[in-house]
Design a protein around this motif. Structure first.
Motif, mmCIF file in Angstrom:
data_model
loop_
_atom_site.group_PDB
_atom_site.id
_atom_site.type_symbol
_atom_site.label_atom_id
_atom_site.label_comp_id
_atom_site.label_asym_id
_atom_site.label_seq_id
_atom_site.Cartn_x
_atom_site.Cartn_y
_atom_site.Cartn_z
ATOM 1 N N LYS A 175 0.846 -1.189 0.000
ATOM 2 C CA LYS A 175 0.000 0.000 0.000
ATOM 3 C C LYS A 175 0.888 1.247 0.000
ATOM 4 O O LYS A 175 1.694 1.438 0.906
ATOM 5 C CB LYS A 175 -0.911 0.024 1.229
ATOM 6 C CG LYS A 175 -1.935 -1.099 1.288
ATOM 7 C CD LYS A 175 -2.801 -0.942 2.520
ATOM 8 C CE LYS A 175 -3.834 -2.039 2.616
ATOM 9 N NZ LYS A 175 -3.207 -3.354 2.953
ATOM 10 N N VAL A 176 0.721 2.084 -1.011
ATOM 11 C CA VAL A 176 1.448 3.347 -1.090
ATOM 12 C C VAL A 176 0.446 4.464 -0.797
ATOM 13 O O VAL A 176 -0.518 4.648 -1.535
ATOM 14 C CB VAL A 176 2.089 3.546 -2.473
ATOM 15 C CG1 VAL A 176 2.824 4.882 -2.528
ATOM 16 C CG2 VAL A 176 3.048 2.394 -2.771
ATOM 17 N N TYR A 177 0.679 5.178 0.306
ATOM 18 C CA TYR A 177 -0.306 6.132 0.808
ATOM 19 C C TYR A 177 -0.083 7.538 0.267
ATOM 20 O O TYR A 177 1.054 7.971 0.070
ATOM 21 C CB TYR A 177 -0.257 6.178 2.330
ATOM 22 C CG TYR A 177 -0.788 4.919 2.986
ATOM 23 C CD1 TYR A 177 -2.146 4.774 3.228
ATOM 24 C CD2 TYR A 177 0.073 3.887 3.342
ATOM 25 C CE1 TYR A 177 -2.638 3.624 3.833
ATOM 26 C CE2 TYR A 177 -0.411 2.736 3.935
ATOM 27 C CZ TYR A 177 -1.771 2.612 4.175
ATOM 28 O OH TYR A 177 -2.250 1.463 4.764
ATOM 29 N N GLY A 178 -1.183 8.243 0.080
ATOM 30 C CA GLY A 178 -1.137 9.662 -0.214
ATOM 31 C C GLY A 178 -1.149 10.461 1.080
ATOM 32 O O GLY A 178 -1.089 9.902 2.174
ATOM 33 N N PRO A 179 -1.257 11.778 0.996
ATOM 34 C CA PRO A 179 -1.250 12.622 2.194
ATOM 35 C C PRO A 179 -2.563 12.488 2.970
ATOM 36 O O PRO A 179 -3.598 12.113 2.422
ATOM 37 C CB PRO A 179 -1.090 14.032 1.626
ATOM 38 C CG PRO A 179 -1.697 13.940 0.261
ATOM 39 C CD PRO A 179 -1.369 12.568 -0.249
ATOM 40 N N TYR A 180 -2.502 12.813 4.262
ATOM 41 C CA TYR A 180 -3.708 12.833 5.084
ATOM 42 C C TYR A 180 -4.577 14.040 4.720
ATOM 43 O O TYR A 180 -4.071 15.094 4.312
ATOM 44 C CB TYR A 180 -3.344 12.936 6.566
ATOM 45 C CG TYR A 180 -2.973 11.617 7.211
ATOM 46 C CD1 TYR A 180 -3.944 10.649 7.457
ATOM 47 C CD2 TYR A 180 -1.660 11.358 7.604
ATOM 48 C CE1 TYR A 180 -3.608 9.442 8.062
ATOM 49 C CE2 TYR A 180 -1.319 10.156 8.211
ATOM 50 C CZ TYR A 180 -2.297 9.204 8.444
ATOM 51 O OH TYR A 180 -1.966 8.019 9.045
ATOM 52 N N SER A 181 -5.863 13.894 4.912
ATOM 53 C CA SER A 181 -6.769 15.029 4.854
ATOM 54 C C SER A 181 -6.537 15.914 6.072
ATOM 55 O O SER A 181 -5.817 15.540 7.005
ATOM 56 C CB SER A 181 -8.223 14.543 4.877
ATOM 57 O OG SER A 181 -8.505 13.933 6.149
ATOM 58 N N SER A 182 -7.152 17.084 6.080
ATOM 59 C CA SER A 182 -7.169 17.876 7.304
ATOM 60 C C SER A 182 -7.903 17.083 8.385
ATOM 61 O O SER A 182 -8.817 16.305 8.085
ATOM 62 C CB SER A 182 -7.883 19.207 7.075
ATOM 63 O OG SER A 182 -7.221 19.961 6.091
ATOM 64 N N VAL A 183 -7.509 17.265 9.633
ATOM 65 C CA VAL A 183 -8.160 16.553 10.733
ATOM 66 C C VAL A 183 -9.588 17.080 10.896
ATOM 67 O O VAL A 183 -9.826 18.287 10.921
ATOM 68 C CB VAL A 183 -7.369 16.714 12.039
ATOM 69 C CG1 VAL A 183 -8.120 16.061 13.201
ATOM 70 C CG2 VAL A 183 -5.984 16.094 11.902
ATOM 71 N N ILE A 184 -10.537 16.153 10.978
ATOM 72 C CA ILE A 184 -11.952 16.485 11.179
ATOM 73 C C ILE A 184 -12.256 16.364 12.660
ATOM 74 O O ILE A 184 -11.957 15.346 13.287
ATOM 75 C CB ILE A 184 -12.850 15.537 10.373
ATOM 76 C CG1 ILE A 184 -12.529 15.641 8.880
ATOM 77 C CG2 ILE A 184 -14.322 15.810 10.633
ATOM 78 C CD1 ILE A 184 -13.108 14.519 8.055
ATOM 79 N N THR A 185 -12.849 17.403 13.244
ATOM 80 C CA THR A 185 -13.194 17.408 14.665
ATOM 81 C C THR A 185 -14.703 17.366 14.804
ATOM 82 O O THR A 185 -15.401 18.229 14.282
ATOM 83 C CB THR A 185 -12.643 18.671 15.358
ATOM 84 O OG1 THR A 185 -11.224 18.747 15.135
ATOM 85 C CG2 THR A 185 -12.905 18.625 16.850
ATOM 86 N N VAL A 186 -15.211 16.341 15.508
ATOM 87 C CA VAL A 186 -16.651 16.161 15.660
ATOM 88 C C VAL A 186 -16.971 15.774 17.101
ATOM 89 O O VAL A 186 -16.280 14.933 17.685
ATOM 90 C CB VAL A 186 -17.203 15.060 14.726
ATOM 91 C CG1 VAL A 186 -18.734 15.058 14.738
ATOM 92 C CG2 VAL A 186 -16.684 15.210 13.314
ATOM 93 N N THR A 187 -18.028 16.369 17.664
ATOM 94 C CA THR A 187 -18.507 16.009 18.989
ATOM 95 C C THR A 187 -19.939 15.506 18.861
ATOM 96 O O THR A 187 -20.846 16.295 18.588
ATOM 97 C CB THR A 187 -18.467 17.208 19.950
ATOM 98 O OG1 THR A 187 -17.145 17.739 19.989
ATOM 99 C CG2 THR A 187 -18.883 16.794 21.357
#
Length: 245
Positions: free
Chosen positions: A137-149
């Motif tokens: 598995k060759v990964y791309g970059p992470y998305s922005s962190v999603i914050t949910v409550t």
């Protein structure tokens, strides 16, 4: 003039000579670093006079980061995201702290629901795509962190009965709620909120002044042991017997 090299090569090839200031380099190899530099020139007759090369720019081809749409209930978080061109799957990571530790799951589809979550707890989620090269598995970059409550829904308060001295309110049950807090405030000078805590879906306020204006709000409550979490308060419901009848 745009020059490029691939990988760690220091030999640069002329890619394109153009008068525009943008260019898309396509049909590249996956998971490969490309290095670019650009220089300007001025034609004097048929002779090119060159400026200095730009700073070197390097980029590695990879699958893009997914862009997710988020929904939530009192104990779950749902995500859907765009299918990323060239991706074979997606990695989702969730934690209750921005620094982790994260729990990782793999998906080949473009949706995921995290269930059995704790109401009122903030969760941090990030996604990335991957492409299989053989079995790696060759990964791309992470998305922005999603914050949910995850939170309780706000009850929909309705005035269902009114006399000169009483007012009855009702609402539909909120998923996950164990109780409800309904509070009322008179417009009399010095008046304070009076709160009723009920487990039913209705409440009646008595001994009201028929000439006064009242404001009523409700919020849902979820009790877990000694702890309680709350929805937001509803939009104010304002009423007056003297103006209704």
């Amino acid at each position: 003039e745009i020059y490029y090299s691939a990988g760690t090569s220091t030999y640069y090839t002329l890619l394109k000579s153009l008068t525009l200031t943008t260019f898309m380099h396509s049909t590249l190899a996956f998971n490969t670093q490309y290095n670019y530099k650009v220089r300007a020139y001025k034609l004097v007759g048929t002779v090119k006079y060159y400026g200095a090369y730009s700073t070197l720019t390097s980029v590695k081809t990879a699958v893009a980061a997914p862009s997710a749409i988020v929904s939530s209930s009192h104990d779950s978080i749902g995500l859907t995201w765009n299918a990323v061109t060239g991706a074979n799957g997606y990695e989702l990571s969730i934690a209750t702290s921005l620094t982790g530790p994260y729990t990782v799951t793999l998906q080949t589809g473009v949706s995921k629901t995290f269930s059995a979550l704790t109401t009122g707890t903030t969760y941090y989620i990030k996604l990335r795509s991957y492409r299989l090269v053989s079995t790696t598995k060759v990964y791309g970059p992470y998305s922005s962190v999603i914050t949910v409550t995850p939170k309780l829904e706000v009850p929909n308060l309705q005035l269902t009965g009114l006399t000169s001295t009483t007012a009855t309110f009702s609402w539909v049950a909120v998923s996950g709620a164990t109780d409800y807090e309904v509070r009322i405030l008179s417009d009399a000078v010095g008046a304070e909120w009076v709160t009723e805590s009920v487990s039913e879906l209705t409440v009646t306020f008595s001994d009201l002044d028929p000439m006064a204006h009242y404001t009523v709000e409700i919020r849902a409550v979820k009790k877990i042991g000694e702890l309680s979490t709350y929805s937001d308060y509803s939009i104010d419901t304002v009423f007056s017997y003297s103006e209704t009848y």
